[in-house]
Design an enzyme around this catalytic site. Structure first.
Site, PDB file in Angstrom:
ATOM      1  N   GLU A  59       0.825  -1.200   0.000  1.00 46.84           N
ATOM      2  CA  GLU A  59       0.000   0.000   0.000  1.00 46.84           C
ATOM      3  C   GLU A  59       0.866   1.260   0.000  1.00 46.84           C
ATOM      4  O   GLU A  59       0.555   2.236  -0.702  1.00 46.84           O
ATOM      5  CB  GLU A  59      -0.913   0.012   1.234  1.00 46.84           C
ATOM      6  CG  GLU A  59      -1.924  -1.118   1.262  1.00 46.84           C
ATOM      7  CD  GLU A  59      -1.432  -2.344   2.008  1.00 46.84           C
ATOM      8  OE1 GLU A  59      -2.255  -3.020   2.646  1.00 46.84           O
ATOM      9  OE2 GLU A  59      -0.214  -2.626   1.955  1.00 46.84           O
ATOM     10  N   ALA A 169      11.165 -42.714 -13.258  1.00 48.24           N
ATOM     11  CA  ALA A 169      12.482 -43.060 -13.802  1.00 48.24           C
ATOM     12  C   ALA A 169      12.352 -44.399 -14.520  1.00 48.24           C
ATOM     13  O   ALA A 169      11.396 -45.154 -14.296  1.00 48.24           O
ATOM     14  CB  ALA A 169      13.542 -43.147 -12.697  1.00 48.24           C
ATOM     15  N   ARG A 191      11.016 -22.641  -8.803  1.00 48.61           N
ATOM     16  CA  ARG A 191      12.137 -22.638  -7.869  1.00 48.61           C
ATOM     17  C   ARG A 191      12.549 -21.214  -7.506  1.00 48.61           C
ATOM     18  O   ARG A 191      12.877 -20.921  -6.351  1.00 48.61           O
ATOM     19  CB  ARG A 191      13.331 -23.365  -8.484  1.00 48.61           C
ATOM     20  CG  ARG A 191      13.209 -24.876  -8.525  1.00 48.61           C
ATOM     21  CD  ARG A 191      14.443 -25.484  -9.165  1.00 48.61           C
ATOM     22  NE  ARG A 191      14.445 -26.941  -9.106  1.00 48.61           N
ATOM     23  CZ  ARG A 191      15.448 -27.692  -9.556  1.00 48.61           C
ATOM     24  NH1 ARG A 191      16.509 -27.123 -10.113  1.00 48.61           N
ATOM     25  NH2 ARG A 191      15.381 -29.016  -9.453  1.00 48.61           N
ATOM     26  N   ARG A 214      17.163 -21.578 -12.742  1.00 52.48           N
ATOM     27  CA  ARG A 214      17.891 -21.145 -13.933  1.00 52.48           C
ATOM     28  C   ARG A 214      17.019 -20.249 -14.813  1.00 52.48           C
ATOM     29  O   ARG A 214      15.802 -20.380 -14.854  1.00 52.48           O
ATOM     30  CB  ARG A 214      18.337 -22.369 -14.748  1.00 52.48           C
ATOM     31  CG  ARG A 214      19.349 -23.254 -14.024  1.00 52.48           C
ATOM     32  CD  ARG A 214      20.732 -22.721 -14.150  1.00 52.48           C
ATOM     33  NE  ARG A 214      21.707 -23.482 -13.374  1.00 52.48           N
ATOM     34  CZ  ARG A 214      23.024 -23.227 -13.390  1.00 52.48           C
ATOM     35  NH1 ARG A 214      23.493 -22.260 -14.152  1.00 52.48           N
ATOM     36  NH2 ARG A 214      23.847 -23.930 -12.648  1.00 52.48           N
ATOM     37  N   ALA A 282       6.876 -40.235   2.864  1.00 53.61           N
ATOM     38  CA  ALA A 282       6.936 -39.845   4.274  1.00 53.61           C
ATOM     39  C   ALA A 282       6.108 -38.586   4.528  1.00 53.61           C
ATOM     40  O   ALA A 282       5.383 -38.494   5.525  1.00 53.61           O
ATOM     41  CB  ALA A 282       8.385 -39.627   4.689  1.00 53.61           C
TER      42      ALA A 282
END
Length: 342
Positions: A59, A169, A191, A214, A282
């Site tokens: 503000e 994977a 990120r 990046r 977890a």
């Protein structure tokens, strides 16, 4: 006519949301607020966003740009103006001194120390309304901060990429690259806005990631998140996560609540969980995943690790239920955002 129906106000709030998005990651532990000042004729006179800790709030930044044009005008803010003195004076005082006639904000401040701004403005004969584009703000730039303010712990987004058959994977452990260049570019932007990236020691040993943000040309982004590695064992001396591209914190525990408590003590609000299946499991078992962000690639592997390991689910009745929040495209990939079901 309600404030939501007044087009100039809606457009002003969209501008405020864009301003707050632009400072995501730079304001923690303060909220990334955006503000717009309209003059008495409804013309944009000032735009502002929260500055890094110790700097002016949104503000005040918008009022500085507006100057005398703020008098008799309108303030449009993503969060209820604060009503307490911290590192800076209350934003309510600045709005009253500037002589604005109306204040429209998206969401109320859940922090009891800072709340009460709307009531003080009304006591000063300012017209006040709440709820303008509230859902866009809650799911947008203020998502993590609002969660942190309500719960006292960082907001956790579990981000991963998988093939259509749910593999993260191949059978030989290779995972570069499952997602598209467009998705990877999006992740680097994420990120750059997060306070911290969390991975397990196993991910460091297997993939040797650098965990940096990046730019499109491959250079380091101006702002880097804290890199957090969890696990009891030592990290390899030559691990890329130990370079000086960003700060790294090694927490010798796998217990999610301990991890988040340590990060909260360091002022971390927004966490990007990028660990492997065991670490994600977890966090899921502990009920500490607040958002799932999946980049689903149009490919099949047939074998290899699944995205999630043991997550405390023993039977179908224990399924961790989510609801889709947004489904979109990122290049050839499908991007899915989901949050815990109520």
């Amino acid at each position: 006519m309600s404030p939501q129906d007044r087009l100039p106000l809606v457009e002003a709030m969209r501008t405020a949301i864009a301003a707050s998005t632009a400072v995501l990651g730079t304001t923690s532990p303060n909220p990334p607020v955006g503000a717009v000042i309209l003059d008495a004729d409804g013309v944009v006179a000032g735009v502002g966003a929260t500055q890094p800790p110790g700097g002016p709030h949104a503000e005040v930044m918008a009022l500085r740009e507006a100057g005398e044009k703020a008098r008799g005008g309108c303030a449009v803010v993503t969060l209820e103006p604060c009503n307490h003195t911290g590192r800076t004076p209350p934003c309510v005082d600045a709005l009253l001194t500037a002589g604005v006639a109306e204040v429209h904000y998206a969401v109320a401040d859940p922090n009891p120390r800072a709340a009460g701004g709307a009531d003080r403005l009304r006591a000063g004969d300012v017209e006040v309304s709440e709820g303008l584009l509230a859902e866009q703000v809650r799911r947008g730039p203020l998502r993590a901060w609002l969660h942190h303010a309500r719960t006292g712990r960082p907001h956790v987004t579990w981000k991963y990429a998988a093939t259509l058959d749910g593999r993260v994977a191949a059978a030989d452990g290779t995972s570069r690259w499952i997602s598209s260049p467009e998705s990877r570019a999006e992740v680097h932007r994420l990120r750059g806005r997060a306070d911290a990236i969390v991975v397990g020691r196993g991910t460091v040993l297997a993939d040797d990631p650098e965990l940096t943000a990046r730019t499109p040309d491959g250079g380091l982004a101006p702002r880097q998140p804290l890199r957090v590695v969890v696990g009891a064992g030592d990290l390899p001396v030559a691990a890329r996560v130990r370079n000086d591209a960003a700060q790294t914190l090694h927490l010798r525990t796998h217990e999610p609540r301990m991890v988040l408590a340590e990060l909260a003590a360091r002022g971390v609000v927004d966490v990007l969980l990028e660990g492997g299946p065991r670490l994600a499991g977890a966090f899921a078992a502990a009920g500490l995943i607040d958002r799932v962000l999946l980049y689903l690639a149009p490919g099949l592997l047939g074998a290899g690790p699944a995205a999630l390991a043991e997550a405390g689910v023993g039977t179908i009745a224990d399924t961790v239920r989510l609801q889709f929040e947004e489904v979109g495209r990122s290049g050839p990939d499908v991007r899915i955002s989901a949050v815990p079901a109520p």
